[in-house]
Design a protein around this motif. Structure first.
Motif, PDB file in Angstrom:
ATOM      1  N   HIS A 127       0.821  -1.210  -0.006  1.00 23.32           N
ATOM      2  CA  HIS A 127       0.105  -0.140   0.078  1.00 23.32           C
ATOM      3  C   HIS A 127       0.938   1.291   0.015  1.00 23.32           C
ATOM      4  O   HIS A 127       1.997   1.206   0.162  1.00 23.32           O
ATOM      5  N   ALA A 128       0.140   2.427  -0.422  1.00 24.34           N
ATOM      6  CA  ALA A 128       0.915   3.535  -0.578  1.00 24.34           C
ATOM      7  C   ALA A 128       1.842   4.285   0.678  1.00 24.34           C
ATOM      8  O   ALA A 128       2.830   4.324   0.698  1.00 24.34           O
ATOM      9  N   GLU A 129       0.922   3.835   1.874  1.00 28.14           N
ATOM     10  CA  GLU A 129       1.838   4.368   3.029  1.00 28.14           C
ATOM     11  C   GLU A 129       3.054   3.568   3.237  1.00 28.14           C
ATOM     12  O   GLU A 129       3.834   4.398   3.897  1.00 28.14           O
ATOM     13  N   ALA A 130       3.088   2.464   3.208  1.00 21.59           N
ATOM     14  CA  ALA A 130       4.222   1.664   3.528  1.00 21.59           C
ATOM     15  C   ALA A 130       5.306   2.106   2.632  1.00 21.59           C
ATOM     16  O   ALA A 130       6.319   2.071   2.682  1.00 21.59           O
ATOM     17  N   LEU A 131       4.934   1.941   1.265  1.00 25.41           N
ATOM     18  CA  LEU A 131       5.876   2.251   0.282  1.00 25.41           C
ATOM     19  C   LEU A 131       6.434   3.894   0.442  1.00 25.41           C
ATOM     20  O   LEU A 131       7.693   4.005   0.355  1.00 25.41           O
ATOM     21  N   ASP A 132       5.722   4.684   0.873  1.00 18.32           N
ATOM     22  CA  ASP A 132       6.012   5.919   1.274  1.00 18.32           C
ATOM     23  C   ASP A 132       7.163   5.985   2.329  1.00 18.32           C
ATOM     24  O   ASP A 132       8.037   6.703   2.254  1.00 18.32           O
ATOM     25  N   ALA A 133       6.860   5.330   3.333  1.00 12.29           N
ATOM     26  CA  ALA A 133       8.004   5.009   4.391  1.00 12.29           C
ATOM     27  C   ALA A 133       9.199   4.532   3.929  1.00 12.29           C
ATOM     28  O   ALA A 133      10.198   4.930   4.403  1.00 12.29           O
ATOM     29  N   LEU A 134       9.222   3.337   3.100  1.00 12.31           N
ATOM     30  CA  LEU A 134      10.291   2.940   2.584  1.00 12.31           C
ATOM     31  C   LEU A 134      11.085   3.937   1.642  1.00 12.31           C
ATOM     32  O   LEU A 134      12.339   4.012   1.717  1.00 12.31           O
ATOM     33  N   THR A 135      10.490   4.734   0.873  1.00 13.92           N
ATOM     34  CA  THR A 135      10.946   5.635  -0.077  1.00 13.92           C
ATOM     35  C   THR A 135      11.752   6.656   0.791  1.00 13.92           C
ATOM     36  O   THR A 135      12.949   6.999   0.665  1.00 13.92           O
ATOM     37  N   THR A 136      10.861   6.887   2.099  1.00 12.93           N
ATOM     38  CA  THR A 136      11.648   8.100   2.994  1.00 12.93           C
ATOM     39  C   THR A 136      13.004   7.561   3.540  1.00 12.93           C
ATOM     40  O   THR A 136      13.815   8.408   3.776  1.00 12.93           O
ATOM     41  N   SER A 137      12.917   6.292   4.010  1.00  9.45           N
ATOM     42  CA  SER A 137      14.063   5.828   4.592  1.00  9.45           C
ATOM     43  C   SER A 137      15.113   5.570   3.620  1.00  9.45           C
ATOM     44  O   SER A 137      16.360   5.924   4.075  1.00  9.45           O
ATOM     45  N   VAL A 138      14.998   5.368   2.401  1.00 16.36           N
ATOM     46  CA  VAL A 138      15.844   5.114   1.286  1.00 16.36           C
ATOM     47  C   VAL A 138      16.441   6.878   1.189  1.00 16.36           C
ATOM     48  O   VAL A 138      17.795   6.712   0.920  1.00 16.36           O
ATOM     49  N   LEU A 139      15.585   7.551   0.744  1.00 12.17           N
ATOM     50  CA  LEU A 139      16.153   8.996   0.606  1.00 12.17           C
ATOM     51  C   LEU A 139      17.139   9.436   1.739  1.00 12.17           C
ATOM     52  O   LEU A 139      18.006  10.290   1.399  1.00 12.17           O
ATOM     53  N   THR A 140      16.596   9.183   3.063  1.00  8.28           N
ATOM     54  CA  THR A 140      17.015   9.822   4.115  1.00  8.28           C
ATOM     55  C   THR A 140      18.515   9.066   4.320  1.00  8.28           C
ATOM     56  O   THR A 140      19.576   9.733   4.459  1.00  8.28           O
ATOM     57  N   ALA A 141      18.646   7.754   4.086  1.00  8.42           N
ATOM     58  CA  ALA A 141      19.924   6.981   4.263  1.00  8.42           C
ATOM     59  C   ALA A 141      20.799   7.354   2.817  1.00  8.42           C
ATOM     60  O   ALA A 141      22.139   7.719   3.405  1.00  8.42           O
ATOM     61  N   LEU A 142      20.344   7.745   1.845  1.00 13.50           N
ATOM     62  CA  LEU A 142      21.131   8.137   0.813  1.00 13.50           C
ATOM     63  C   LEU A 142      21.685   9.659   1.147  1.00 13.50           C
ATOM     64  O   LEU A 142      23.104   9.787   0.883  1.00 13.50           O
ATOM     65  N   ALA A 143      20.907  10.469   1.327  1.00 10.79           N
ATOM     66  CA  ALA A 143      21.275  11.865   1.748  1.00 10.79           C
ATOM     67  C   ALA A 143      22.387  11.946   2.969  1.00 10.79           C
ATOM     68  O   ALA A 143      23.489  12.534   2.725  1.00 10.79           O
ATOM     69  N   ALA A 144      22.091  11.077   3.891  1.00  5.29           N
ATOM     70  CA  ALA A 144      22.898  10.964   5.062  1.00  5.29           C
ATOM     71  C   ALA A 144      24.423  10.364   4.736  1.00  5.29           C
ATOM     72  O   ALA A 144      25.366  10.908   5.190  1.00  5.29           O
ATOM     73  N   SER A 145      24.294   9.368   3.999  1.00  7.84           N
ATOM     74  CA  SER A 145      25.417   8.819   3.753  1.00  7.84           C
ATOM     75  C   SER A 145      26.327   9.653   2.727  1.00  7.84           C
ATOM     76  O   SER A 145      27.665   9.619   2.822  1.00  7.84           O
ATOM     77  N   VAL A 146      25.517  10.362   1.688  1.00 10.67           N
ATOM     78  CA  VAL A 146      26.660  11.170   0.815  1.00 10.67           C
ATOM     79  C   VAL A 146      27.448  12.318   1.950  1.00 10.67           C
ATOM     80  O   VAL A 146      28.450  12.735   1.918  1.00 10.67           O
ATOM     81  N   ILE A 147      26.434  12.820   2.790  1.00 13.69           N
ATOM     82  CA  ILE A 147      27.083  13.945   3.609  1.00 13.69           C
ATOM     83  C   ILE A 147      28.037  13.431   4.468  1.00 13.69           C
ATOM     84  O   ILE A 147      29.169  14.098   4.701  1.00 13.69           O
ATOM     85  N   ALA A 148      27.849  12.193   4.930  1.00  8.50           N
ATOM     86  CA  ALA A 148      28.897  11.477   5.931  1.00  8.50           C
ATOM     87  C   ALA A 148      29.992  11.107   5.037  1.00  8.50           C
ATOM     88  O   ALA A 148      31.236  11.546   5.623  1.00  8.50           O
ATOM     89  N   ALA A 157      30.450   4.023   2.367  1.00  8.38           N
ATOM     90  CA  ALA A 157      29.211   4.337   2.119  1.00  8.38           C
ATOM     91  C   ALA A 157      28.121   3.313   2.289  1.00  8.38           C
ATOM     92  O   ALA A 157      26.988   3.427   2.747  1.00  8.38           O
ATOM     93  N   GLY A 158      28.545   2.010   2.071  1.00  2.93           N
ATOM     94  CA  GLY A 158      27.664   0.864   2.245  1.00  2.93           C
ATOM     95  C   GLY A 158      27.373   0.811   3.882  1.00  2.93           C
ATOM     96  O   GLY A 158      25.995   0.451   4.630  1.00  2.93           O
ATOM     97  N   LEU A 159      28.457   0.941   4.767  1.00  2.34           N
ATOM     98  CA  LEU A 159      27.990   0.994   6.390  1.00  2.34           C
ATOM     99  C   LEU A 159      27.130   1.988   6.790  1.00  2.34           C
ATOM    100  O   LEU A 159      26.158   1.835   7.385  1.00  2.34           O
ATOM    101  N   CYS A 160      27.330   3.495   6.089  1.00  2.00           N
ATOM    102  CA  CYS A 160      26.616   4.380   6.633  1.00  2.00           C
ATOM    103  C   CYS A 160      25.064   4.357   5.954  1.00  2.00           C
ATOM    104  O   CYS A 160      24.206   4.427   6.704  1.00  2.00           O
ATOM    105  N   PHE A 161      24.925   3.767   4.882  1.00  2.00           N
ATOM    106  CA  PHE A 161      23.634   3.344   4.538  1.00  2.00           C
ATOM    107  C   PHE A 161      22.903   2.530   5.222  1.00  2.00           C
ATOM    108  O   PHE A 161      21.675   2.819   5.742  1.00  2.00           O
ATOM    109  N   ALA A 162      23.431   1.443   5.749  1.00  2.00           N
ATOM    110  CA  ALA A 162      22.664   0.335   6.502  1.00  2.00           C
ATOM    111  C   ALA A 162      22.450   0.766   7.922  1.00  2.00           C
ATOM    112  O   ALA A 162      21.232   0.871   8.494  1.00  2.00           O
ATOM    113  N   LEU A 163      23.478   1.789   8.534  1.00  2.00           N
ATOM    114  CA  LEU A 163      23.274   2.128   9.731  1.00  2.00           C
ATOM    115  C   LEU A 163      22.094   3.225   9.881  1.00  2.00           C
ATOM    116  O   LEU A 163      21.304   3.304  10.711  1.00  2.00           O
TER     117      LEU A 163
END
Length: 263
Positions: free
Chosen positions: A58-79, A194-200
């Protein structure tokens, strides 16, 4: 490799399996089984269903997954950028220990303390970030930068200075030495960091619970909310999706790292 006897090798493997399965594998298997169960009143689940995964679609769960991926990608790049810059800037410097201490400080305290610090620091102008996705990304970046810094710092210490000296003697500018010599040599460590930062970042919960706005709900928060209200089996399905997404990204990063190390 250290055990030459076939019997001794089998004994070592048996000990490894005896320790690995209960401590590491069994918890993940339980979560996977719960995600497919209709009930669990005994030792094993009492039924099987894919309904929990249909709910994840459903859209709500997929939105949460997308949010996590985008957050992890942005945080990993910054880190990665911040940690690499600090590791290279502090190489051979007298301030190296101070830099290491500053980067390790956020992971030396509970992550909820980092969340509280950001909540207080960015609750008023001119840096009013509370209630925005930016403060969640910032919290994740602060919590994972230490791992990127330590990984790149250790790798840079192992670099042979002869490569940099040879490039400089041929007339390469410091920027060109950085881009064409240092960073390519550090690429395996950069990809691992990058992989470690993304997973964390994908699994971070404590600081996120204090900071996330209603329109930026990461998947770990949704897993916690589902299990907190007693929906254990749907929460397990969300957890499996979170694990699978993280593993897929880590496998992709591992392939990049393997290719880089073979060049």
């Amino acid at each position: 490799m250290l055990v030459h006897s076939r019997r001794a090798r089998r004994a070592v493997q048996a000990v490894f399996l005896a320790l690995f399965l209960p401590v590491f594998a069994l918890p993940f298997l339980v979560v996977v089984a719960a995600s497919l169960a209709t009930g669990w009143s005994g030792v094993l689940p009492s039924g099987a269903t894919l309904g929990h995964y249909r709910a994840v679609a459903h859209a709500e769960a997929l939105d949460a997954l997308t949010t996590s991926v985008l957050t992890a990608l942005a945080a990993s790049v910054i880190a990665l950028v911040t940690g690499t810059w600090a590791a290279l800037a502090g190489r051979g410097s007298r301030a190296r220990r101070v830099i290491d201490l500053l980067f390790m400080l956020p992971v030396a305290v509970p992550s909820v303390v980092v969340g509280l610090a950001l909540l207080v620091a960015f609750s008023k102008p001119p840096f009013l970030l509370n209630g925005t996705p930016a403060v969640v990304v910032l919290a994740h970046a602060i919590l994972v930068t230490a791992f990127a810094h330590q990984s790149v710092s250790a790798a840079s210490d192992r670099l042979d200075p002869a490569f940099e000296q040879a490039a400089a003697s041929l007339g390469a500018s410091p920027l060109r030495v950085l881009l064409q010599v240092k960073l390519p040599l550090l690429l395996p460590s950069l990809s691992a960091a990058a992989g470690l930062c993304f997973a964390l970042s994908m699994g971070e919960l404590s600081a996120t619970m204090m900071l996330y706005p209603p329109d930026w709900l990461p998947l770990p928060v949704k897993v916690f909310a589902a299990t907190d209200r007693g929906a254990l089996f749907p929460g397990a399905a969300l957890a499996v999706v979170l694990m699978a997404t993280t593993l897929l990204v880590l496998l992709a990063v591992s392939r990049v790292r393997t290719r880089a190390s073979h060049r």
